[in-house]
Design an enzyme around this catalytic site. Structure first.
Site, short mmCIF file in Angstrom:
data_model
loop_
_atom_site.label_atom_id
_atom_site.label_comp_id
_atom_site.label_asym_id
_atom_site.label_seq_id
_atom_site.Cartn_x
_atom_site.Cartn_y
_atom_site.Cartn_z
N HIS A 96 -1.75 -8.22 2.57
CA HIS A 96 -1.75 -8.65 3.97
C HIS A 96 -2.93 -8.10 4.75
O HIS A 96 -3.11 -8.44 5.93
CB HIS A 96 -0.42 -8.30 4.65
N CYS A 110 1.48 1.81 11.05
CA CYS A 110 2.48 2.58 10.29
C CYS A 110 2.87 3.87 10.99
O CYS A 110 3.76 4.58 10.54
CB CYS A 110 1.95 2.89 8.89
N THR A 121 12.39 -7.03 -10.80
CA THR A 121 11.88 -8.40 -10.90
C THR A 121 10.71 -8.61 -9.95
O THR A 121 10.79 -8.30 -8.77
CB THR A 121 13.00 -9.41 -10.59
N GLY A 169 0.78 -1.23 0.00
CA GLY A 169 0.00 0.00 0.00
C GLY A 169 0.81 1.28 0.00
O GLY A 169 0.48 2.24 -0.71
#
Length: 389
Positions: A210, A337, A248, A74
Site C-alpha cells: 500500500h 502508525c 492461507t 510492513g
C-alpha cells in the site's frame, strides 16, 4: 471542493490496473481454491497465481523467488525478522537508531525485556543523519574478538517521516567487516524507486504494497537465501511461505502487490523526476509564502527521497491538521502508525528538534505521490495563507 491528498507516505491510492486485476481474480471461477490444495485444479490455479507473482516480484528485485516471503505488511515483516533473528540466529546485540519506525523500535524494546537483548543506539545529528563513525566504533566495541554473528544492525533505508536516505553501502560494508547481520526497513523505497536486492548489502529487507499503489494488508520480506533455512515460523499451523509464515495466503492481495510493483518498475525514472519537481516546487512556495518556516531532516533531493518533505509550521496549533482538512488538504503530522495522540509530537521529530521548536511550532509531513500535480501544492499554500491571515 477540490481535495489535495498529500499523505502518500501513510498510504497510496490503488492504481486502476491493480483494482482491475484483483477484481478479475476475485471473479475467476477457478482461483478461489486453497493454494495448499494442489490435488485439484482449483488449488493449483491459486497456487500458480502466488508463484507467478513471486517470480515477477523477484525478477524486478533481481533475487531468487525463494528469497521472497509474503506477509500481511510492513509491521509483520519487521516483527518476523527481528524476533526470528533473536530466537533462531541467537542475536544478542541489536544496533538501531531512535528514528526508526515504531514497528522496529517497539519490537526491539519488547525483545530486550523478554530475551535480555542489549540494544545499542547509534548517534544521529539534528538533521537526522546516522553517524557512520559512531556505528563503526560501537561495532568494533561489541564485536571484539567475536567469531559468532551475534549482532543485528537494523536501520531504515529511507526515513518514513523526514525522508532521509541511509548510506546503505557504508553501513553494509561495516556490517560485513564486523560480522553483523543487516536488516533494513525499506518500506518507503521498494516499489517507488529502483532496487537491486541481489547487489544490495541487506540480509533482510521489508516491503508493503500500500506504499506503492497496491492493496493494504499485503507485503513481503526479502531474506538472503543462505539464511532462509535458519529462519523458523513465529506462529504455528502450516507450512506456507517456505514454512516461515504459516496461514492461507492472501491471493488477491498478492496479485495486486505484484501488479503494483510491475507498473511502478516501468515508470521509476519518470516517477522520480516528477517527485523531485513537486518537492522542489513545494519548498520554493513554502519559503516564499510562510516566513520562518523550518525544514526537518534533509530536504536535498539527492540525500532524501523526493516524495517526503517534513516542516515545522511557525505556530503551535494542534488543530492545524483539521483546519487544512476542512480546506481540502490531507496531510499528516508524521507516521500514521503512531498518531493515536494528536498533541504528541512523533519520536522522530522529538529526536532531532530542540525544545523551543517543539513548544512553539507544529510539525507537518507532506508526502507526494503518483497522482499529485502542482495544483495540489498550490491548494496547500493557499490554505496556509488563509490560516495565517
Amino acid at each position: 471542493m477540490k481535495i489535495a491528498y498529500l499523505d502518500n507516505a501513510a498510504t497510496t491510492p490503488l492504481k486502476k490496473e491493480v483494482i482491475q486485476i484483483m477484481v478479475n481474480t476475485l471473479k475467476d471461477n477457478y482461483s478461489f481454491g486453497n493454494p495448499s490444495s494442489t490435488q485439484h485444479i482449483y488449488g493449483r490455479k491459486s497456487k500458480s497465481i502466488i508463484e507467478e507473482s513471486r517470480l515477477q516480484i523477484s525478477n524486478h528485485l533481481h533475487v531468487s523467488p525463494s528469497e521472497i516471503i509474503f506477509t500481511s505488511g510492513g509491521t509483520e515483516s519487521n516483527n518476523i525478522i527481528l524476533r526470528s533473528s533473536v530466537i533462531y540466529l541467537k542475536i544478542q546485540y541489536i544496533f538501531t537508531s531512535s528514528i526508526e519506525h515504531v514497528s522496529v523500535l517497539k519490537t526491539i524494546l519488547d525483545l530486550s525485556y523478554k530475551y535480555n537483548i542489549y540494544v545499542v543506539y547509534i548517534h544521529i545529528n539534528h538533521k537526522g543523519i546516522v553517524d557512520i563513525n559512531d556505528l563503526e566504533q560501537k561495532l568494533k566495541k561489541y564485536s571484539y574478538n567475536n567469531k559468532h554473528k551475534n549482532i543485528l544492525v537494523s536501520l531504515m533505508h529511507a526515513n518514513n517521516e523526514i525522508g532521509n536516505l541511509l548510506d546503505i553501502e557504508n553501513v553494509g560494508n561495516l556490517c560485513h567487516k564486523y560480522n553483523a547481520y543487516f536488516h533494513s526497513d525499506t518500506i518507503q523505497m521498494i516499489g517507488n524507486y529502483p532496487m537491486n536486492l541481489q547487489s544490495s548489502p541487506f540480509d533482510f529487507a521489508t516491503a508493503s504494497a500500500h506504499k506503492f499503489y497496491g492493496p493494504k494488508g499485503i507485503g513481503f520480506i526479502f531474506i538472503r537465501k543462505q539464511l532462509i533455512k535458519q529462519i523458523k515460523p513465529l506462529i504455528t499451523g502450516g507450512y506456507q511461505e517456505y514454512g516461515i509464515r504459516p496461514g492461507t495466503e492472501n491471493i488477491y492481495g498478492i496479485i495486486g502487490l505484484s501488479e503494483a510493483l510491475n507498473l511502478s518498475s516501468y515508470n521509476f525514472d519518470s516517477y522520480e523526476k516528477k517527485m523531485k519537481q513537486l518537492k522542489l516546487y513545494c519548498i520554493s512556495e513554502l519559503k516564499k509564502n510562510i516566513p520562518n518556516i523550518v525544514f526537518n531532516g534533509l530536504s536535498d533531493t539527492d540525500q532524501s527521497i523526493p516524495s517526503i518533505l517534513n516542516i515545522f509550521y511557525p505556530k503551535k496549533d494542534h488543530l492545524l491538521y483539521f483546519h487544512l482538512d476542512l480546506m481540502g488538504v490531507a496531510i499528516s503530522k508524521g507516521s500514521s502508525c503512531n498518531s493515536y495522540n494528536l498533541k504528541e509530537v512523533s519520536h522522530v521529530i522529538q529526536s532531532i528538534s530542540d525544545k523551543k521548536k517543539l513548544r512553539t511550532m507544529t510539525p507537518i509531513r507532506i508526502s507526494f505521490g503518483f497522482f499529485n500535480e502542482k495544483t495540489d501544492i498550490d491548494l496547500l499554500i493557499d490554505a496556509f495563507i488563509k490560516i495565517k491571515n
